[in-house]
Design an enzyme around this catalytic site. Structure first.
Site, PDB file in Angstrom:
ATOM      1  N   ASP A 200       4.399  -0.386  -0.700  1.00  9.68           N
ATOM      2  CA  ASP A 200       3.169  -1.179  -0.682  1.00  9.68           C
ATOM      3  C   ASP A 200       3.453  -2.630  -1.039  1.00  9.68           C
ATOM      4  O   ASP A 200       4.448  -2.940  -1.687  1.00  9.68           O
ATOM      5  CB  ASP A 200       2.192  -0.638  -1.740  1.00  9.68           C
ATOM      6  N   LYS A 222       0.252  -4.076   2.783  1.00 11.99           N
ATOM      7  CA  LYS A 222      -1.196  -4.185   2.620  1.00 11.99           C
ATOM      8  C   LYS A 222      -1.562  -5.512   1.971  1.00 11.99           C
ATOM      9  O   LYS A 222      -1.153  -5.790   0.861  1.00 11.99           O
ATOM     10  CB  LYS A 222      -1.693  -3.049   1.738  1.00 11.99           C
TER      11      LYS A 222
END
Ligand code: SAH
Length: 413
Positions: A200, A222
């Site tokens: 992430d 993200k």
């Protein structure tokens, strides 16, 4: 010069092994043999506590007497550790005559066999070290290797793939708030074993540099409002790689189960029959305020804190403010976008406009920055300074402690 030697690993399960001696050294040897599954017999007139426990647990048989001729007969392996040289000599001679390997604790130079210092990993890697007659040295080398195995700094990845039918495991690993060394030792170790790392945006990045070249790194990248991979695609990719027999580390920011969708990923694995486990991480909820010198609870100020996500609007924030005592510290994640509305709503729901608020951006990174104000003015201050996500917003009197405690440096001394 160390004598010529030939290392070998024995399967002792169910095989008779004799330990002569009742003291702590004999106890260590007997324990190792028991752990290897050997049928252990101890010959000694008395036992130290550790050996007595082994016998009481029926994990070893005790012959409560001095060593006697014939004791080693039928054994596959003998250890002698009596502390009495003539007895050790007699045991070793009897073993030699019967062609049984005998390890002497007293004098490696006259021993027919040695036991190495050993380090193991849970998945079957075994490192054995002998120190050329210096047991302290072999233990030191073993400990250094064990530390490397533990920290994941040694390349311990399997190079031989599972059988085609094998399924890998998905490890949901909490990466902590941003600094590489706030990842847990377990997380680091699993990274060293991983075939695939699915990472992430907010996960620590430096640890990726240590991965072998052939480890596949999938960046979910993200950023708010810009998802490179959707959650469904992430679930799909972790399941699909594991089904190929690969071990997957899903490296997430903070803790996987705190507003991290780790639960959803675990459910997707369960639904697909893929083994999954979770490694907790240092959550930003408490660690980012800490980086700025703000404890979320403090004796005399408050004993509770509530975590609220500001991602889905301000209602959850208002609810959280009403439910606990007004003294409860509120910690808002994903709270930058709605900061102004959140503060207004908190004042409307009864929190004094003078309540201190801190916004801590990019905690535990070089870009860490804290902006302090009150519910009345923090939004304007944040806007003036161009405050950006990721940031943790702390609402409550604990914020004032920062003047006395913080900020703490994100760097180690
Ligand atoms: N699972 C994570 C939280 C994910 S939600 C955890 O346990 O920490 C993402 C939010 O976490 C961000 O919007 C921000 O509010 C917060 N956050 C995560 N890391 C942060 C950091 N290093 N500094 C400031 N805020 C952070």
């Amino acid at each position: 010069m160390a004598p010529p030697s030939y290392p070998v690993v024995l399967d002792l399960s169910g095989r008779r092994a004799v330990v002569v001696g009742g003291g702590p050294v004999a106890a260590r040897r007997a324990t190792g043999l028991v752990e290897a599954g050997a049928a252990v017999e101890v010959v000694a007139p008395w036992l130290c506590e550790e050996l007595a426990l082994l016998v009481a647990d029926r994990r070893a048989v005790w012959h409560a007497r001095d060593y006697a001729d014939g004791d080693v007969d039928g054994a596959w392996l003998v250890h002698t550790a009596t502390g009495d040289r003539p007895v050790d000599d007699a045991v070793a001679a009897a073993a030699e005559a019967a062609r049984i390997w005998c390890v002497r604790a007293d004098d490696a130079s006259v021993s027919a066999a040695w036991t190495p210092a050993v380090a193991r990993t849970a998945d079957g890697l075994l490192v054995a070290v002998t120190g050329g007659g210096d047991p302290g040295r072999s233990r030191a080398v073993r400990d250094a290797v064990a530390a490397g195995l533990d920290s994941g700094t040694l390349p311990v990845r399997r190079t031989r793939r599972r059988a085609a039918s094998g399924v890998g495991t998905v490890h949901l690993v909490g990466g902590g708030p941003g600094h590489d060394d706030l990842l847990t030792v377990r997380g680091r170790r699993l990274l060293a074993h991983a075939d695939v790392v699915v990472v992430d945006r907010l996960a620590p990045r430096g640890v990726l540099e240590h991965l072998a070249d052939d480890v596949e790194v999938i960046d979910c990248g993200k950023t708010p409002g810009h998802h490179q991979l959707t959650q469904d695609q992430i679930n799909e990719v972790i399941v699909e790689r594991a089904r190929q027999g690969l071990d997957v580390v899903r490296l997430k920011g903070g803790d996987p189960f705190v507003l991290g969708r780790g639960g959803e990923e675990a459910l997707a694995c369960h639904a697909a029959g893929v083994p999954v486990d979770v490694v907790p991480g240092v959550t930003s909820v408490v660690s980012v305020p800490a980086a700025a010198g703000i404890p979320v609870t403090h004796r005399g100020i408050t004993t509770s804190f509530a975590l609220v996500s500001a991602h889905d609007g301000i209602e959850p924030i208002v609810d959280a403010a009403r439910e606990p005592s007004p003294a409860t510290t509120l910690v808002l994640l994903m709270g930058v976008r709605l900061l102004a509305q959140s503060c207004e709503a908190l004042v409307e729901s009864g929190r004094p406009a003078s309540t201190p608020v801190a916004v801590v951006e990019s905690g535990w990174t070089a870009g860490q920055r804290t902006t302090v104000g009150t519910l009345a003015d923090i939004a304007a201050k944040a806007e003036a300074r161009g405050v950006q996500s990721p940031a943790v917003v702390v609402v409550g009197d604990v914020v004032a402690l920062r003047d006395r405690l913080g900020p703490f440096s994100p760097e180690l001394p």
